[in-house]
Design a protein around this motif. Structure first.
Motif, PDB file in Angstrom:
ATOM      1  N   SER A  67       0.934  -1.130  -0.088  1.00  0.00           N
ATOM      2  CA  SER A  67       0.038  -0.056   0.153  1.00  0.00           C
ATOM      3  C   SER A  67       0.815   1.251  -0.014  1.00  0.00           C
ATOM      4  CB  SER A  67      -1.036   0.145   1.245  1.00  0.00           C
ATOM      5  OG  SER A  67      -0.070   0.085   2.558  1.00  0.00           O
ATOM      6  N   GLY A  68       0.305   2.199  -0.495  1.00  0.00           N
ATOM      7  CA  GLY A  68       1.041   3.749  -0.693  1.00  0.00           C
ATOM      8  C   GLY A  68       2.004   3.821  -1.676  1.00  0.00           C
ATOM      9  N   PHE A  69       1.784   2.865  -2.776  1.00  0.00           N
ATOM     10  CA  PHE A  69       2.436   2.996  -3.903  1.00  0.00           C
ATOM     11  C   PHE A  69       1.783   2.227  -5.131  1.00  0.00           C
ATOM     12  CE2 PHE A  69       4.531  -1.192  -4.213  1.00  0.00           C
ATOM     13  CZ  PHE A  69       4.481  -1.620  -3.062  1.00  0.00           C
ATOM     14  N   THR A  70       2.026   2.559  -6.130  1.00  0.00           N
ATOM     15  CA  THR A  70       1.429   1.966  -7.472  1.00  0.00           C
ATOM     16  C   THR A  70       1.844   0.465  -7.735  1.00  0.00           C
ATOM     17  OG1 THR A  70       1.106   4.008  -8.440  1.00  0.00           O
ATOM     18  CG2 THR A  70       0.661   2.255  -9.676  1.00  0.00           C
ATOM     19  N   PHE A  71       1.303  -0.455  -6.758  1.00  0.00           N
ATOM     20  CA  PHE A  71       1.851  -1.657  -6.996  1.00  0.00           C
ATOM     21  C   PHE A  71       2.349  -2.425  -8.355  1.00  0.00           C
ATOM     22  CE2 PHE A  71       2.263  -5.604  -4.489  1.00  0.00           C
ATOM     23  CZ  PHE A  71       1.883  -6.650  -5.231  1.00  0.00           C
ATOM     24  N   ARG A  72       1.286  -2.150  -9.364  1.00  0.00           N
ATOM     25  CA  ARG A  72       1.174  -2.635 -10.401  1.00  0.00           C
ATOM     26  C   ARG A  72       2.427  -2.428 -11.314  1.00  0.00           C
ATOM     27  NH1 ARG A  72      -2.414   0.936 -11.039  1.00  0.00           N
ATOM     28  NH2 ARG A  72      -2.368   2.610 -12.282  1.00  0.00           N
ATOM     29  N   ASN A  73       3.259  -1.250 -10.793  1.00  0.00           N
ATOM     30  CA  ASN A  73       4.435  -0.762 -11.351  1.00  0.00           C
ATOM     31  C   ASN A  73       5.625  -1.242 -10.867  1.00  0.00           C
ATOM     32  OD1 ASN A  73       2.739   0.715 -13.170  1.00  0.00           O
ATOM     33  ND2 ASN A  73       3.300   2.496 -12.101  1.00  0.00           N
ATOM     34  N   TYR A  74       5.645  -1.916  -9.933  1.00  0.00           N
ATOM     35  CA  TYR A  74       6.807  -2.636  -9.217  1.00  0.00           C
ATOM     36  C   TYR A  74       6.955  -4.152  -9.395  1.00  0.00           C
ATOM     37  CZ  TYR A  74       7.242   1.715  -6.761  1.00  0.00           C
ATOM     38  OH  TYR A  74       7.623   2.921  -6.388  1.00  0.00           O
TER      39      TYR A  74
ATOM     40  N   VAL B  10      15.123 -15.469  -3.149  1.00  0.00           N
ATOM     41  CA  VAL B  10      14.431 -16.693  -3.341  1.00  0.00           C
ATOM     42  C   VAL B  10      13.655 -16.586  -4.680  1.00  0.00           C
ATOM     43  CG1 VAL B  10      12.556 -18.095  -2.508  1.00  0.00           C
ATOM     44  CG2 VAL B  10      13.953 -16.874  -0.853  1.00  0.00           C
ATOM     45  N   ALA B  11      12.881 -15.509  -4.744  1.00  0.00           N
ATOM     46  CA  ALA B  11      12.099 -15.692  -6.140  1.00  0.00           C
ATOM     47  C   ALA B  11      11.740 -14.216  -6.543  1.00  0.00           C
ATOM     48  CB  ALA B  11      10.723 -16.554  -6.148  1.00  0.00           C
ATOM     49  N   SER B  12      11.796 -13.911  -7.759  1.00  0.00           N
ATOM     50  CA  SER B  12      11.055 -12.816  -8.288  1.00  0.00           C
ATOM     51  C   SER B  12       9.989 -12.895  -9.682  1.00  0.00           C
ATOM     52  CB  SER B  12      12.235 -11.828  -8.796  1.00  0.00           C
ATOM     53  OG  SER B  12      12.663 -12.497  -9.855  1.00  0.00           O
ATOM     54  N   ILE B  13       9.055 -11.582  -9.534  1.00  0.00           N
ATOM     55  CA  ILE B  13       8.262 -11.728 -10.487  1.00  0.00           C
ATOM     56  C   ILE B  13       7.988 -10.141 -10.963  1.00  0.00           C
ATOM     57  CG2 ILE B  13       6.410 -11.203  -8.770  1.00  0.00           C
ATOM     58  CD1 ILE B  13       4.683 -13.111 -10.459  1.00  0.00           C
ATOM     59  N   THR B  14       8.105 -10.220 -12.612  1.00  0.00           N
ATOM     60  CA  THR B  14       8.112  -8.780 -12.871  1.00  0.00           C
ATOM     61  C   THR B  14       6.508  -8.017 -12.724  1.00  0.00           C
ATOM     62  OG1 THR B  14       7.015  -9.814 -15.042  1.00  0.00           O
ATOM     63  CG2 THR B  14       9.529  -9.375 -14.902  1.00  0.00           C
ATOM     64  N   HIS B  15       6.466  -6.740 -13.252  1.00  0.00           N
ATOM     65  CA  HIS B  15       5.406  -5.903 -12.744  1.00  0.00           C
ATOM     66  C   HIS B  15       4.062  -6.570 -13.230  1.00  0.00           C
ATOM     67  CE1 HIS B  15       6.197  -4.434 -16.331  1.00  0.00           C
ATOM     68  NE2 HIS B  15       5.357  -3.623 -16.511  1.00  0.00           N
ATOM     69  N   ALA B  16       4.082  -7.200 -14.184  1.00  0.00           N
ATOM     70  CA  ALA B  16       2.735  -7.599 -14.759  1.00  0.00           C
ATOM     71  C   ALA B  16       2.440  -8.991 -14.450  1.00  0.00           C
ATOM     72  CB  ALA B  16       2.757  -7.291 -16.044  1.00  0.00           C
ATOM     73  N   GLY B  17       3.731  -9.569 -13.861  1.00  0.00           N
ATOM     74  CA  GLY B  17       3.456 -11.119 -13.641  1.00  0.00           C
ATOM     75  C   GLY B  17       3.937 -12.081 -14.835  1.00  0.00           C
ATOM     76  N   GLY B  18       4.482 -11.390 -15.874  1.00  0.00           N
ATOM     77  CA  GLY B  18       4.579 -12.148 -17.030  1.00  0.00           C
ATOM     78  C   GLY B  18       6.049 -13.251 -17.029  1.00  0.00           C
ATOM     79  N   SER B  19       6.891 -12.716 -16.233  1.00  0.00           N
ATOM     80  CA  SER B  19       8.225 -13.499 -15.881  1.00  0.00           C
ATOM     81  C   SER B  19       8.607 -13.918 -14.503  1.00  0.00           C
ATOM     82  CB  SER B  19       9.209 -12.605 -16.716  1.00  0.00           C
ATOM     83  OG  SER B  19      10.544 -13.193 -16.520  1.00  0.00           O
TER      84      SER B  19
END
Length: 117
Positions: A24-31, A47-56
């Motif tokens: 919260s407090g930021f534009t989550f979908r841009n991170y 451990v793991a990472s995911i791109t802002h749109a979840g594509g990778s």
């Protein structure tokens, strides 16, 4: 800005847990979102990472095939599904958010995961 992790706890070897991290407090979908962990006496590790749109998604070798990272941008939440847990997975798990230009970097407070019989 807040990142709040939940879902940690005590689980037996071979068991499963699902961690959640709500932003919260930021534009989550841009991170882009990451999960890190830190065991006692050890350095924090990715451990793991995911791109802002979840594509990778990407995973550390030690969790490949066992953990799955996902996100729901409508709920401003990222998840870490952890299966086939091992005692060596015991650590504090942290959620991290980083914008596309790596200008802003936010951390949650962590949630303890303990794998023990």
């Amino acid at each position: 800005v807040q990142l709040v992790e939940s879902g940690g706890g005590l689980v037996q070897p071979g068991g499963s847990l699902r961690l959640s991290c709500s932003g919260s407090g930021f534009t989550f979908r841009n991170y882009g979102m990451r999960w890190y962990r830190q065991a006692p006496g050890k350095e924090r590790e990715l451990v793991a990472s995911i791109t802002h749109a979840g594509g990778s998604t990407r995973y550390a070798d030690f969790v490949k095939g066992r953990f799955t990272i996902s996100r729901d941008n409508a709920k401003n939440t990222v998840y870490l599904q952890m299966n086939s847990l091992k005692p060596e997975d015991t650590a504090v798990y942290y959620c991290n958010a980083q914008d596309l230009l790596a200008t802003y970097d936010y951390w949650g407070q962590g949630t303890q995961v303990t794998v023990s019989s």
